[in-house]
Design a protein around this motif. Structure first.
Motif: not given
Length: 116
Positions: A98-105
């Motif tokens: 979730m953290i990785e996805l958030m930073f990707s966005h």
């Protein structure tokens, strides 16, 4: 020092472990009434008692005092670590994704804003 904030964190950690005040008090050799007073912010506690509670709760003193301590980079990392350490490996992996996805966005938004 805001003892109410400290007491709230101690209560949250105790409840996270499904411990009663009585059980925690027994494990750290204190009275349950004293634990209740600490959790309500009515009593101060010694450094020795704070360390005993942190150890029994599987927490850290810096996490329990996090509202009173100025957050620096290392303290922030420790706060994140403390948040997920009690979770299952599966939950930890999910949090990381979730953290990785958030930073990707966030990165994509930043690239979009640069073009506008």
């Amino acid at each position: 020092m805001n003892y109410a904030d400290l007491g709230t964190r101690i209560r949250q950690e105790r409840q996270r472990l499904n411990l009663t005040q009585e059980k925690l008090a027994e494990r750290v050799d204190l009275s349950h009434a004293y634990i209740g007073q600490i959790e309500r912010g009515e009593r101060s506690l010694s450094l020795e008692t704070l360390v005993k509670l942190a150890n029994e709760l599987g927490s850290t003193v810096d996490y329990l005092l996090s509202e009173a301590v100025e957050v620096k980079d290392e303290a922030l990392i420790n706060k994140i670590k403390q948040t997920i350490i009690s979770r299952s490996l599966e939950e930890q992996q999910m949090a990381l994704e979730m953290i990785e996805l958030m930073f990707s966005h966030i990165d994509k938004l930043g690239a979009f804003k640069d073009k506008v």
